[in-house]
Scaffold this motif. Structure first.
Motif: not given
Length: 119
Positions: A25-48
């Motif tokens: 809690k309180g740690d600063v993180v910087v999510p990679a916006l370009f990687a959002a919605n491109r996780d192959p474990e969550r989305f089928e063919n994420p780069d298509t």
């Protein structure tokens, strides 16, 4: 020199583990916006690009208090403008092979450099 912003700093609201890594809690993180919605474990063919994809729980418009204020306009555009365009120009198609379409990844908006079309 302009450095593109690839993420927005956020402070973790609670302790959490992400892929085996502890974030306190309180740690600063910087999510990679370009990687959002491109996780192959969550989305089928994420780069298509698939305009008919029924993926849910995506991050395209942010989440919680950080949701994009224009999200409803974008959704209306997708539901009304795209079908209207395709109805008006039923033979509308890419004017170049899909693999030749350049994608711009140096800004917050992941987009094409140009999108040639023909009908």
């Amino acid at each position: 020199m302009t450095i593109p912003q690839h993420g927005l700093e956020r402070a973790a609201p609670e302790d959490v583990e992400v892929r085996g890594r502890q974030i306190k809690k309180g740690d600063v993180v910087v999510p990679a916006l370009f990687a959002a919605n491109r996780d192959p474990e969550r989305f089928e063919n994420p780069d298509t690009f698939d305009i008919g994809r029924s993926a849910t729980a995506h991050l395209a418009f942010g989440f919680g208090v950080h949701q994009c204020v224009g999200r409803q306009l974008a959704r209306v555009e997708m539901r009304i403008a795209i079908p209207a365009l395709l109805e008006r120009f039923p033979t509308l198609r890419l004017g170049a092979p899909a693999e030749d379409i350049e994608m711009r990844t140096n800004s917050l908006a992941y987009r094409t450099g140009a999108l040639p079309v023909a009908w």
